[in-house]
Design a protein around this motif. Structure first.
Motif, PDB file in Angstrom:
ATOM      1  N   GLN A 251      41.330  40.413  41.166  1.00  0.00           N
ATOM      2  CA  GLN A 251      42.541  39.781  40.645  1.00  0.00           C
ATOM      3  C   GLN A 251      42.657  38.338  41.136  1.00  0.00           C
ATOM      4  OE1 GLN A 251      44.528  41.137  38.306  1.00  0.00           O
ATOM      5  NE2 GLN A 251      43.076  42.844  38.339  1.00  0.00           N
ATOM      6  N   ALA A 252      42.343  38.115  42.411  1.00  0.00           N
ATOM      7  CA  ALA A 252      42.424  36.761  42.963  1.00  0.00           C
ATOM      8  C   ALA A 252      41.403  35.837  42.304  1.00  0.00           C
ATOM      9  CB  ALA A 252      42.195  36.806  44.473  1.00  0.00           C
ATOM     10  N   GLU A 253      40.201  36.355  42.051  1.00  0.00           N
ATOM     11  CA  GLU A 253      39.161  35.532  41.435  1.00  0.00           C
ATOM     12  C   GLU A 253      39.521  35.144  40.008  1.00  0.00           C
ATOM     13  OE1 GLU A 253      35.999  34.694  43.537  1.00  0.00           O
ATOM     14  OE2 GLU A 253      37.993  34.910  44.408  1.00  0.00           O
ATOM     15  N   ARG A 254      40.239  36.007  39.308  1.00  0.00           N
ATOM     16  CA  ARG A 254      40.637  35.699  37.937  1.00  0.00           C
ATOM     17  C   ARG A 254      41.683  34.594  37.873  1.00  0.00           C
ATOM     18  NH1 ARG A 254      41.186  41.799  35.298  1.00  0.00           N
ATOM     19  NH2 ARG A 254      38.962  42.062  34.809  1.00  0.00           N
ATOM     20  N   ARG A 255      42.437  34.421  38.969  1.00  0.00           N
ATOM     21  CA  ARG A 255      43.557  33.483  38.938  1.00  0.00           C
ATOM     22  C   ARG A 255      43.222  32.124  39.527  1.00  0.00           C
ATOM     23  NH1 ARG A 255      47.640  38.175  40.905  1.00  0.00           N
ATOM     24  NH2 ARG A 255      48.083  39.077  38.858  1.00  0.00           N
ATOM     25  N   THR A 256      42.140  32.033  40.270  1.00  0.00           N
ATOM     26  CA  THR A 256      41.804  30.760  40.883  1.00  0.00           C
ATOM     27  C   THR A 256      40.896  29.935  39.977  1.00  0.00           C
ATOM     28  OG1 THR A 256      40.827  29.681  42.819  1.00  0.00           O
ATOM     29  CG2 THR A 256      39.807  31.720  42.093  1.00  0.00           C
ATOM     30  N   SER A 257      41.051  28.631  40.041  1.00  0.00           N
ATOM     31  CA  SER A 257      40.225  27.748  39.200  1.00  0.00           C
ATOM     32  C   SER A 257      38.837  27.543  39.787  1.00  0.00           C
ATOM     33  CB  SER A 257      40.912  26.389  39.042  1.00  0.00           C
ATOM     34  OG  SER A 257      41.087  25.771  40.308  1.00  0.00           O
ATOM     35  N   GLU A 258      38.659  27.871  41.054  1.00  0.00           N
ATOM     36  CA  GLU A 258      37.365  27.685  41.705  1.00  0.00           C
ATOM     37  C   GLU A 258      37.001  28.959  42.469  1.00  0.00           C
ATOM     38  OE1 GLU A 258      37.713  24.178  44.064  1.00  0.00           O
ATOM     39  OE2 GLU A 258      37.842  22.853  42.324  1.00  0.00           O
ATOM     40  N   PRO A 259      36.642  30.028  41.749  1.00  0.00           N
ATOM     41  CA  PRO A 259      36.412  31.335  42.384  1.00  0.00           C
ATOM     42  C   PRO A 259      35.117  31.391  43.184  1.00  0.00           C
ATOM     43  CG  PRO A 259      35.820  31.434  40.077  1.00  0.00           C
ATOM     44  CD  PRO A 259      36.420  30.076  40.300  1.00  0.00           C
ATOM     45  N   LEU A 260      35.107  32.309  44.149  1.00  0.00           N
ATOM     46  CA  LEU A 260      33.875  32.576  44.877  1.00  0.00           C
ATOM     47  C   LEU A 260      32.833  33.145  43.931  1.00  0.00           C
ATOM     48  CD1 LEU A 260      32.540  32.739  47.741  1.00  0.00           C
ATOM     49  CD2 LEU A 260      33.332  35.109  47.808  1.00  0.00           C
ATOM     50  N   MET A 261      33.241  34.084  43.098  1.00  0.00           N
ATOM     51  CA  MET A 261      32.396  34.671  42.056  1.00  0.00           C
ATOM     52  C   MET A 261      33.118  34.538  40.726  1.00  0.00           C
ATOM     53  SD  MET A 261      30.858  38.206  43.601  1.00  0.00           S
ATOM     54  CE  MET A 261      29.725  38.236  44.990  1.00  0.00           C
ATOM     55  N   SER A 262      32.504  33.890  39.794  1.00  0.00           N
ATOM     56  CA  SER A 262      33.118  33.691  38.484  1.00  0.00           C
ATOM     57  C   SER A 262      33.181  35.006  37.713  1.00  0.00           C
ATOM     58  CB  SER A 262      32.320  32.661  37.680  1.00  0.00           C
ATOM     59  OG  SER A 262      32.751  32.636  36.345  1.00  0.00           O
ATOM     60  N   MET A 263      34.390  35.426  37.358  1.00  0.00           N
ATOM     61  CA  MET A 263      34.541  36.637  36.563  1.00  0.00           C
ATOM     62  C   MET A 263      33.989  36.437  35.152  1.00  0.00           C
ATOM     63  SD  MET A 263      35.815  38.916  38.575  1.00  0.00           S
ATOM     64  CE  MET A 263      34.942  38.169  39.964  1.00  0.00           C
ATOM     65  N   THR A 264      33.964  35.178  34.705  1.00  0.00           N
ATOM     66  CA  THR A 264      33.370  34.879  33.394  1.00  0.00           C
ATOM     67  C   THR A 264      31.883  35.184  33.403  1.00  0.00           C
ATOM     68  OG1 THR A 264      34.993  33.133  33.006  1.00  0.00           O
ATOM     69  CG2 THR A 264      32.988  33.081  31.672  1.00  0.00           C
ATOM     70  N   LEU A 265      31.218  34.769  34.490  1.00  0.00           N
ATOM     71  CA  LEU A 265      29.790  35.072  34.602  1.00  0.00           C
ATOM     72  C   LEU A 265      29.559  36.570  34.751  1.00  0.00           C
ATOM     73  CD1 LEU A 265      28.394  32.283  36.953  1.00  0.00           C
ATOM     74  CD2 LEU A 265      28.078  32.503  34.487  1.00  0.00           C
ATOM     75  N   LEU A 266      30.390  37.215  35.565  1.00  0.00           N
ATOM     76  CA  LEU A 266      30.229  38.648  35.771  1.00  0.00           C
ATOM     77  C   LEU A 266      30.402  39.434  34.488  1.00  0.00           C
ATOM     78  CD1 LEU A 266      32.052  39.306  39.161  1.00  0.00           C
ATOM     79  CD2 LEU A 266      29.634  39.650  38.675  1.00  0.00           C
ATOM     80  N   ALA A 267      31.218  38.911  33.562  1.00  0.00           N
ATOM     81  CA  ALA A 267      31.482  39.618  32.313  1.00  0.00           C
ATOM     82  C   ALA A 267      30.331  39.526  31.325  1.00  0.00           C
ATOM     83  CB  ALA A 267      32.762  39.082  31.673  1.00  0.00           C
ATOM     84  N   ARG A 268      29.392  38.620  31.566  1.00  0.00           N
ATOM     85  CA  ARG A 268      28.264  38.507  30.654  1.00  0.00           C
ATOM     86  C   ARG A 268      27.403  39.768  30.726  1.00  0.00           C
ATOM     87  NH1 ARG A 268      26.052  32.266  31.535  1.00  0.00           N
ATOM     88  NH2 ARG A 268      27.995  31.238  30.891  1.00  0.00           N
ATOM     89  N   PRO A 269      27.058  40.365  29.594  1.00  0.00           N
ATOM     90  CA  PRO A 269      26.244  41.597  29.614  1.00  0.00           C
ATOM     91  C   PRO A 269      24.959  41.453  30.416  1.00  0.00           C
ATOM     92  CG  PRO A 269      27.125  41.222  27.428  1.00  0.00           C
ATOM     93  CD  PRO A 269      27.461  39.991  28.224  1.00  0.00           C
ATOM     94  N   ALA A 270      24.313  40.289  30.293  1.00  0.00           N
ATOM     95  CA  ALA A 270      23.053  40.085  31.014  1.00  0.00           C
ATOM     96  C   ALA A 270      23.255  40.133  32.523  1.00  0.00           C
ATOM     97  CB  ALA A 270      22.433  38.746  30.617  1.00  0.00           C
ATOM     98  N   VAL A 271      24.460  39.764  32.983  1.00  0.00           N
ATOM     99  CA  VAL A 271      24.741  39.748  34.417  1.00  0.00           C
ATOM    100  C   VAL A 271      25.218  41.113  34.901  1.00  0.00           C
ATOM    101  CG1 VAL A 271      26.140  38.724  36.240  1.00  0.00           C
ATOM    102  CG2 VAL A 271      25.230  37.276  34.421  1.00  0.00           C
TER     103      VAL A 271
END
Length: 488
Positions: A251-271
């Motif tokens: 939840q914290a990573e989704r709300r921050t503009s500079e996350p430790l781990m990008s949830m956008t990247l994690l959501a990619r099927p290849a990832v």
């Protein structure tokens, strides 16, 4: 809203031109491999010593020596990898080397088991070198060299895989297990000096601040889950705390503009599919690093097949460690070639199949002859070599260069968390089924039933990894060496 990640320079301004000397590329790969080799060494040298460590410190859970390293690696890798993307990959590579040297010294002189575990934790920080090295290779080499070079980094120079078990066995039987840590200290000092002198820093950067909240939540969540595996009396509350912390992290990573781990990247099927496969492979890697040394070095029990071979450390190295190292070294290169010519997913499928076969044979009690031990060791090595190269190439193909280190760390964290949990879990399984303690060597002897249960869990995990790899819709085309920086 999460802003697009910024990078100060494109990888194309750092990479060598296509007509750059192949010799220069080979030198860079070998030098970087020298320092990443230490991660192989810290397992091939130390794992065979688990029975000796148990006897020296009078503990029934020597597997914590492996668990602690994996735990620290899993927790610190994302933070250090993010710092590498922000401040420079070479800088963080050398910082990890410094921590490893301090940890090796602590292990070499440790008066108690807790001090030894602290040293192993400091050694675990060095895993950032494996994560960062892939980014360095991607930044410094022409794209056509990258897939095979990643395979080369995975197997290193071959010394850790091939000579490591033999050196470790000789050290343990002739000089004691502490000699392994003195060797690790000396090796890292030399490797770090060579890297500092020869390898250039890459100017590829991401304009971010470190997400401290995310780092704290991730560390607490992962740590609590490991405690749940190690301490049965705290299992429920620790598991609940771990899950809550990890949910809060997401939840914290989704709300921050500079996350430790990008949830956008994690959501990619290849990832995310690669990370799921990494979890299951991590279970096998972590569990077997504890199981095989104790199984093969345990004395055979009359009337029970697959109950142990009674190997000393050198015999363990010759019959299991050496075949594993040779096969892993060869198959790392093969997997790099397969990734470039065919697809990295193909290498992942083969890896999962080989590992499942190895642990299933052992679960069936068939690793009870010298020939079968050699076969199982070779299958394990081939599987790990294929997995490392195939999975790393899958991540390289899926993410931009300016998030390469932290993205590779996601995979490493999945492996480390699963591996540390699995090594702690199988260690607890064995500790709950102690058969006897040898009065002469003080070595703990476990019944066949404990090993059978533990290896069945590994077999089930291998089947799940294989199913995930087969179902993957990405990674089915030849690896290109990575997408451009900033690509979404």
């Amino acid at each position: 809203m999460v802003q697009p990640e910024q990078v100060t320079e494109h990888a194309g301004t750092v990479r060598m031109t296509p007509d750059t000397s192949r010799r220069r590329a080979i030198v860079l790969v070998i030098v970087i491999a020298l320092i990443t080799e230490i991660v192989t060494f810290e397992y091939t040298l130390v794992s065979p010593a688990l029975p000796n460590i148990a006897a020296a410190f009078h503990t029934t859970q020597p597997g914590l020596v492996i668990t602690t390293t994996m735990l620290v690696a899993g927790v610190t890798a994302p933070v250090l990898a993010k710092l590498a993307d922000i401040h420079g990959k070479k800088k963080l590579l050398l910082c990890g080397a410094a921590s490893f040297m301090v940890g090796s010294l602590a292990c070499a002189i440790a008066p108690t088991f807790p001090v030894l575990l602290v040293g192993r934790g400091l050694q675990g920080v060095a895993v950032v070198g494996v994560v960062v090295s892939i980014g360095l290779i991607r930044d410094l080499l022409p794209p056509r060299y990258v897939p095979v070079a990643i395979g080369a980094i995975g197997v290193g120079t071959g010394t850790g895989s091939i000579l490591g078990p033999l050196l470790g066995g000789w050290f343990i039987d002739n000089l004691g297990f502490r000699a392994c840590f003195w060797f690790l200290l000396a090796y890292m000092a030399v490797a770090a000096a060579i890297v500092a002198t020869i390898v250039p820093e890459t100017p590829v950067r991401i304009r971010h601040r470190l997400d401290l909240l995310g780092a704290v939540l991730l560390g607490l969540g992962v740590g609590a889950l490991i405690v749940a595996a190690v301490r049965p009396d705290l299992r429920v509350p620790s598991a609940v705390v771990g899950v809550v912390m990890l949910v809060a992290f997401v939840q914290a990573e989704r709300r921050t503009s500079e996350p430790l781990m990008s949830m956008t990247l994690l959501a990619r099927p290849a990832v995310w599919t690669t990370l799921v496969a990494a979890l299951f492979i991590g279970v096998i890697s972590g569990a077997t690093s504890v199981l095989f040394p104790q199984l093969l070095r345990s004395p055979a029990q009359p009337g029970e097949s697959g109950s142990g071979m009674g190997f000393d450390a050198v015999e363990f190295a010759l019959y299991y460690g050496l075949p594993q190292g040779i096969a892993g070294c060869a198959c790392g290169f093969v997997a790099g070639w397969i990734s470039r010519r065919h697809a990295p997913r193909t290498a992942l499928i083969v890896a999962a199949g080989l590992l499942t076969c190895a642990v299933s044979l052992t679960a069936a009690g068939l690793a009870d002859t010298h020939g079968m031990v050699v076969l199982v060791g070779a299958l394990m090595g081939a599987g790990i070599g294929m997995y490392y190269s195939g999975s790393a190439n899958l991540i390289v193909e899926a993410v931009p260069a300016n998030t390469q280190s932290v993205s590779q760390s996601m995979k490493n964290t999945a492996e480390a968390v699963a591996g540390s949990f699995a090594s702690a879990a199988v260690g607890a399984i064995l500790a709950a089924h102690v058969l006897t303690v040898d009065p002469t060597t003080h070595q703990t002897v476990f019944p066949t039933s404990g090993f059978h249960t533990a290896f069945l869990l590994c077999s089930a995990s291998g089947v799940l990894a294989l199913l995930v790899a087969v179902a993957m819709r990405t990674g089915r085309t030849p690896a290109t060496g990575g997408v451009a920086p900033g690509t979404e």
